[in-house]
Write a protein that holds these residues in place. Structure first.
Motif, PDB file in Angstrom:
ATOM      1  N   GLN A  39       0.854  -1.192   0.000  1.00  0.00           N
ATOM      2  CA  GLN A  39       0.000   0.000   0.000  1.00  0.00           C
ATOM      3  C   GLN A  39       0.893   1.247   0.000  1.00  0.00           C
ATOM      4  OE1 GLN A  39      -2.155  -0.068   3.697  1.00  0.00           O
ATOM      5  NE2 GLN A  39      -0.405  -0.767   4.886  1.00  0.00           N
TER       6      GLN A  39
ATOM      7  N   SER B   5       0.386   3.666   1.709  1.00  0.00           N
ATOM      8  CA  SER B   5       0.469   4.123   3.106  1.00  0.00           C
ATOM      9  C   SER B   5       1.838   3.814   3.706  1.00  0.00           C
ATOM     10  CB  SER B   5      -0.602   3.431   3.956  1.00  0.00           C
ATOM     11  OG  SER B   5      -1.850   3.530   3.345  1.00  0.00           O
TER      12      SER B   5
ATOM     13  N   ARG C 150       0.243  -7.092  -4.362  1.00  0.00           N
ATOM     14  CA  ARG C 150      -0.370  -8.038  -3.425  1.00  0.00           C
ATOM     15  C   ARG C 150      -0.474  -9.404  -4.084  1.00  0.00           C
ATOM     16  NH1 ARG C 150      -5.104  -4.436  -0.530  1.00  0.00           N
ATOM     17  NH2 ARG C 150      -3.725  -2.658  -0.190  1.00  0.00           N
TER      18      ARG C 150
ATOM     19  N   GLU D  25      -1.846   8.154  -2.713  1.00  0.00           N
ATOM     20  CA  GLU D  25      -2.099   8.427  -1.298  1.00  0.00           C
ATOM     21  C   GLU D  25      -1.873   9.917  -1.030  1.00  0.00           C
ATOM     22  OE1 GLU D  25      -2.143   5.447   0.830  1.00  0.00           O
ATOM     23  OE2 GLU D  25      -1.961   6.322   2.831  1.00  0.00           O
TER      24      GLU D  25
END
Ligand code: DAH
Length: 344
Positions: free
Chosen positions: A170, A172, A196, A212
């Motif tokens: 991610q 993040s 992923r 993001e």
């Protein structure tokens, strides 16, 4: 008979020297391989060869025939090449000064839409940052409030590397580094490729893009989050888009939301793109969890902020009308070229 074969072979080699053009070569071919040519003549004489010599002589005749055919084919190719070279030399076929249409490349729909998102946020004072594709476990999980034992780790099938690092699951994962670099007052946008360990289908890819954003300051509110998201959608869809928040759950935000955008295609009336609901689920977001701020050295008793993680590939699909996420990584030139003029 054997002498005759040798003499035809020698004569043929001599005659080849005179085959200077395709017409002469054709005459040569008829002379040797034609219906009434020397080989046909030899074949006729073959009947008179005594039985005990037939096998030996047969092989010699065949070899001669094959050699002649091969040589004629070679000569034909070389004369053809010479003719072509001559034609090229005498014509202007390769005038390098002529303008040539070699086809102009096109940007990937991701690149086009990412630029629109970046431009919109940059115009609102956001710093645009980059993230790593290989991240430490700390950055990808622990620093965003996902400790070892946290059930949220199951939400993401992770590609772990032998050294204990991960392919970033991610964007993040860059939050901690970015807050340490730019905090405590900052507005930063960081697009990136994530990975992923997913089974791939029309809606899931193992390699995908997110964008993001974090805003940290004193007194940041959910209203600010809504404002920036509306601006972003405005920039991408070039029209006013309504947003709504539904409660969500993410370890790094509290409260967490799912942000829906009113369908840009039907204006909320309902159509096939929005599944007749009038809304499109677009972007998880929330108010940054105090633990995340504290771990990045930002005093959460004084500062707060919001973060969002736009599922960028989904936005690209919605905007470009693609119904299968696999197209985005397939590198199909024909498909990509369509977007040269389509996405604006
Ligand atoms: N990182 C989350 C994911 O990949 C998405 C996300 C959700 C990012 C909420 C955020 C956020 O910054 O506030 O599923």
């Amino acid at each position: 008979m054997k002498d005759k074969i040798i003499s035809i072979s020698n004569q043929f080699n001599e005659d080849c020297k005179n085959a200077e053009d395709l017409t002469k070569l054709e005459q040569l071919r008829l002379l040797y391989m034609g219906k009434k040519g020397k080989i046909a003549e030899l074949m006729q004489g073959f009947r008179e060869v005594p039985a005990e010599l037939k096998k030996e002589v047969g092989v010699l005749v065949n070899n001669l025939k094959n050699n002649i055919e091969e040589k004629l084919a070679e000569l034909k190719e070389s004369l053809n090449n010479k003719a072509l070279e001559k034609e090229i030399a005498s014509s202007k076929a390769f005038d390098i000064t002529l303008p040539v249409d070699i086809g102009v490349g096109s940007l990937h729909p991701r690149s086009i839409i990412q630029k629109q998102v970046i431009d919109t946020f940059a115009s609102m004072g956001f710093i645009i940052e980059d993230g790593n594709e290989i991240e430490t476990e700390y950055n990808n999980f622990i620093s965003v409030n996902v400790p070892d034992t946290h059930p949220a780790r199951d939400m993401q099938d992770t590609f772990w590397l032998d050294n204990g690092e991960v392919l970033k699951t991610q964007t993040s994962a860059a939050q901690n580094r970015i807050l340490k670099t730019y905090g405590p007052k900052c507005k930063v946008l960081f697009p990136g490729r994530c990975f992923r360990n997913e089974a791939i289908d029309a809606c899931h890819e193992n390699t995908f893009f997110q964008i993001e954003g974090v805003v940290v300051d004193e007194n940041v509110s959910v209203a600010n989050l809504i404002y920036f998201m509306k601006k972003m959608l405005n920039g991408v869809f070039k029209k006013d888009i309504n947003v709504r928040l539904r409660p969500g759950y993410f370890p790094f935000t509290e409260p967490s939301f799912e942000l829906d955008a009113s369908c840009p295609f039907c204006g909320g009336k309902g159509c096939s793109t929005c599944g007749n609901s009038g809304w499109i689920e677009l972007c998880p977001c929330g108010m940054i969890h105090p633990n995340v701020l504290n771990m990045a050295g930002v005093d959460s008793s004084r500062y707060n902020g919001f973060a969002f993680g736009l599922g960028f590939d989904r936005l690209v699909m919605i905007k470009s009308g693609l119904d299968d996420i696999r197209h985005l990584n397939a590198g199909e030139i024909k498909l990509l070229k369509q977007f040269k003029t389509k996405i604006n």
